[in-house]
Write a protein that holds these residues in place. Structure first.
Motif, PDB file in Angstrom:
ATOM      1  N   PHE A 130       0.827  -1.204   0.000  1.00 30.78           N
ATOM      2  CA  PHE A 130       0.000   0.000   0.000  1.00 30.78           C
ATOM      3  C   PHE A 130       0.865   1.260   0.000  1.00 30.78           C
ATOM      4  O   PHE A 130       0.479   2.277  -0.582  1.00 30.78           O
ATOM      5  CB  PHE A 130      -0.944  -0.008   1.195  1.00 30.78           C
ATOM      6  N   ARG A 131       2.032   1.200   0.620  1.00 34.40           N
ATOM      7  CA  ARG A 131       2.951   2.336   0.543  1.00 34.40           C
ATOM      8  C   ARG A 131       3.326   2.631  -0.909  1.00 34.40           C
ATOM      9  O   ARG A 131       3.248   3.778  -1.370  1.00 34.40           O
ATOM     10  CB  ARG A 131       4.221   2.054   1.344  1.00 34.40           C
TER      11      ARG A 131
ATOM     12  N   LYS B 192       4.875  12.533  -0.577  1.00 33.52           N
ATOM     13  CA  LYS B 192       4.386  11.311   0.045  1.00 33.52           C
ATOM     14  C   LYS B 192       5.511  10.296   0.246  1.00 33.52           C
ATOM     15  O   LYS B 192       5.520   9.556   1.231  1.00 33.52           O
ATOM     16  CB  LYS B 192       3.271  10.702  -0.818  1.00 33.52           C
TER      17      LYS B 192
ATOM     18  N   LEU C 279       0.087   6.519  -6.947  1.00 30.64           N
ATOM     19  CA  LEU C 279      -1.147   7.264  -7.189  1.00 30.64           C
ATOM     20  C   LEU C 279      -0.954   8.754  -6.927  1.00 30.64           C
ATOM     21  O   LEU C 279      -1.452   9.597  -7.696  1.00 30.64           O
ATOM     22  CB  LEU C 279      -2.272   6.714  -6.308  1.00 30.64           C
ATOM     23  N   TRP C 280      -0.234   9.093  -5.864  1.00 30.18           N
ATOM     24  CA  TRP C 280       0.052  10.503  -5.607  1.00 30.18           C
ATOM     25  C   TRP C 280       0.944  11.074  -6.707  1.00 30.18           C
ATOM     26  O   TRP C 280       0.814  12.233  -7.098  1.00 30.18           O
ATOM     27  CB  TRP C 280       0.716  10.681  -4.249  1.00 30.18           C
TER      28      TRP C 280
ATOM     29  N   LYS D  12      -2.405   0.515   9.226  1.00 27.18           N
ATOM     30  CA  LYS D  12      -2.885   1.876   9.469  1.00 27.18           C
ATOM     31  C   LYS D  12      -1.997   2.603  10.466  1.00 27.18           C
ATOM     32  O   LYS D  12      -1.696   3.798  10.304  1.00 27.18           O
ATOM     33  CB  LYS D  12      -4.328   1.838   9.966  1.00 27.18           C
TER      34      LYS D  12
ATOM     35  N   LEU E 212       1.766   1.621  -3.647  1.00 29.97           N
ATOM     36  CA  LEU E 212       0.584   1.963  -4.433  1.00 29.97           C
ATOM     37  C   LEU E 212       0.194   3.425  -4.232  1.00 29.97           C
ATOM     38  O   LEU E 212      -0.059   4.152  -5.202  1.00 29.97           O
ATOM     39  CB  LEU E 212      -0.577   1.047  -4.040  1.00 29.97           C
ATOM     40  N   TYR E 213       0.162   3.866  -2.981  1.00 31.23           N
ATOM     41  CA  TYR E 213      -0.226   5.247  -2.695  1.00 31.23           C
ATOM     42  C   TYR E 213       0.803   6.232  -3.251  1.00 31.23           C
ATOM     43  O   TYR E 213       0.444   7.318  -3.720  1.00 31.23           O
ATOM     44  CB  TYR E 213      -0.384   5.453  -1.192  1.00 31.23           C
ATOM     45  N   THR E 214       2.074   5.858  -3.199  1.00 28.38           N
ATOM     46  CA  THR E 214       3.106   6.740  -3.744  1.00 28.38           C
ATOM     47  C   THR E 214       2.925   6.927  -5.243  1.00 28.38           C
ATOM     48  O   THR E 214       3.040   8.036  -5.770  1.00 28.38           O
ATOM     49  CB  THR E 214       4.505   6.168  -3.457  1.00 28.38           C
TER      50      THR E 214
ATOM     51  N   TYR F 232       6.308   8.634   3.841  1.00 30.06           N
ATOM     52  CA  TYR F 232       6.316   7.192   4.090  1.00 30.06           C
ATOM     53  C   TYR F 232       7.720   6.652   4.367  1.00 30.06           C
ATOM     54  O   TYR F 232       7.895   5.441   4.510  1.00 30.06           O
ATOM     55  CB  TYR F 232       5.752   6.449   2.883  1.00 30.06           C
TER      56      TYR F 232
ATOM     57  N   PHE G 193       1.414   3.644   8.867  1.00 27.02           N
ATOM     58  CA  PHE G 193       1.261   4.871   8.078  1.00 27.02           C
ATOM     59  C   PHE G 193       1.198   6.096   8.992  1.00 27.02           C
ATOM     60  O   PHE G 193       1.868   7.105   8.741  1.00 27.02           O
ATOM     61  CB  PHE G 193      -0.014   4.804   7.225  1.00 27.02           C
TER      62      PHE G 193
END
Length: 311
Positions: free
Chosen positions: A189-190, A208, A196-197, A228, A192-194, A212, A231
């Motif tokens: 998820f780290r 981001k 997406l950002w 959670k 993936l979110y990076t 992270y 993060f």
């Protein structure tokens, strides 16, 4: 409050204490992770500096940095240029190569539209191509999550332990042996979110990535911590420290230039391990340096192992 001088002094001390194993672990992980382990992927190796004069500077032959008359920073490359304005806004101006590619693609689509059959074939072809690209990207993400991210956790554990006593190379396997599923899920998820950002533009992705930054260290110390909380903990640790960490990365520019002159040999035997140990010292300073009531482990002399990381 930590300083770059303190972090680097701590890193050098620990590096010299266990030199060859530190070099070996740095080389092993850099080889498997494509060199991204020493810093923030795609950040420290590309955004090396911003010049505050009107002189144009090229970085690694890929980008050039310059400053405009109104204080805006212009980052130019083969695919176009990005203008970072003083008010925080940014614009993208495509280069000639990009314009030609777009035009060529438009002409190709128009040619396909001249007849029904080629049009259907074109749609099918591009649909298959997009599916293949998606599958390759998904496979790469899965391989990275299942194999390389737990390795990163073990590598971070090695370097944090090495701040206090000579760590063993076997520590790099820690992420596989302890809460493997949690390590995989959290760092998946780290990543993936990076990404997406980053799609919003490069600046949010960089911010981001720094936010992270402490996550693999936290997992190395607390492998059972829920995703959670990892993060939230990393975000809290990096609050007010993202820019200072960025400047810390920039402070290695001189060493990286010297490494390039030696065809990477200096990086293998000194710069890479030195940076890894400095990043571990940063984690320790953020985690323990501001809580003296609980017992500070951030000292100029080797201290007891960090709580939560067993020998």
């Amino acid at each position: 409050m930590w300083t770059r001088k303190e972090l680097k002094a701590r890193a050098k001390q620990a590096f010299n204490m266990n030199y060859w194993k530190t070099v070996l672990v740095s080389l092993l992980i850099a080889a498997l992770l494509g060199g991204a382990f020493v810093g923030v992927p795609g950040v420290s190796n590309r955004l090396n500096l911003v010049n505050h004069s009107n002189q144009n500077i090229e970085v690694n032959g890929d980008f050039s940095f310059s400053q405009g008359e109104n204080g805006e920073i212009v980052i130019s490359g083969g695919d176009g240029s990005v203008v970072l304005n003083p008010d925080g806004s940014s614009t993208f101006q495509p280069g000639e190569d990009v314009k030609e590619d777009v035009q060529e693609f438009q002409e190709f689509v128009e040619e396909l539209g001249d007849s029904t059959l080629p049009g259907i074939f074109g749609v099918f072809f591009f649909g298959v191509l997009l599916v293949m690209i998606f599958l390759v990207a998904a496979l790469a993400l899965v391989v990275n999550a299942l194999l390389f991210n737990p390795l990163e956790v073990g590598g971070r554990r090695f370097f944090v332990q090495n701040l206090h006593l000579p760590a063993e190379v076997k520590e790099v396997a820690f992420g596989y042996d302890h809460c493997y599923k949690n390590n995989v899920k959290t760092l998946f998820f780290r990543d993936l979110y990076t990404v997406l950002w980053g799609l919003l533009f490069i600046i949010p992705g960089i911010i981001k990535a720094y936010e992270y930054r402490m996550m693999p260290y936290i997992l190395a110390a607390h492998p059972d911590m829920p995703t959670k909380e990892v993060f939230a903990r990393s975000k809290e640790m990096m609050r007010g420290n993202k820019w200072r960490a960025f400047v810390l990365d920039l402070s290695f520019i001189g060493w990286e230039l010297l490494s390039a002159l030696t065809l990477g040999i200096l990086h293998i035997f000194y710069v890479g391990p030195y940076r890894n140990m400095t990043n571990a010292a940063l984690y320790e300073a953020l985690e323990y340096g501001n809580r003296p009531a609980e017992g500070t482990v951030w000292t100029q002399q080797p201290a007891a192992p960090v709580s939560g990381i067993e020998g």
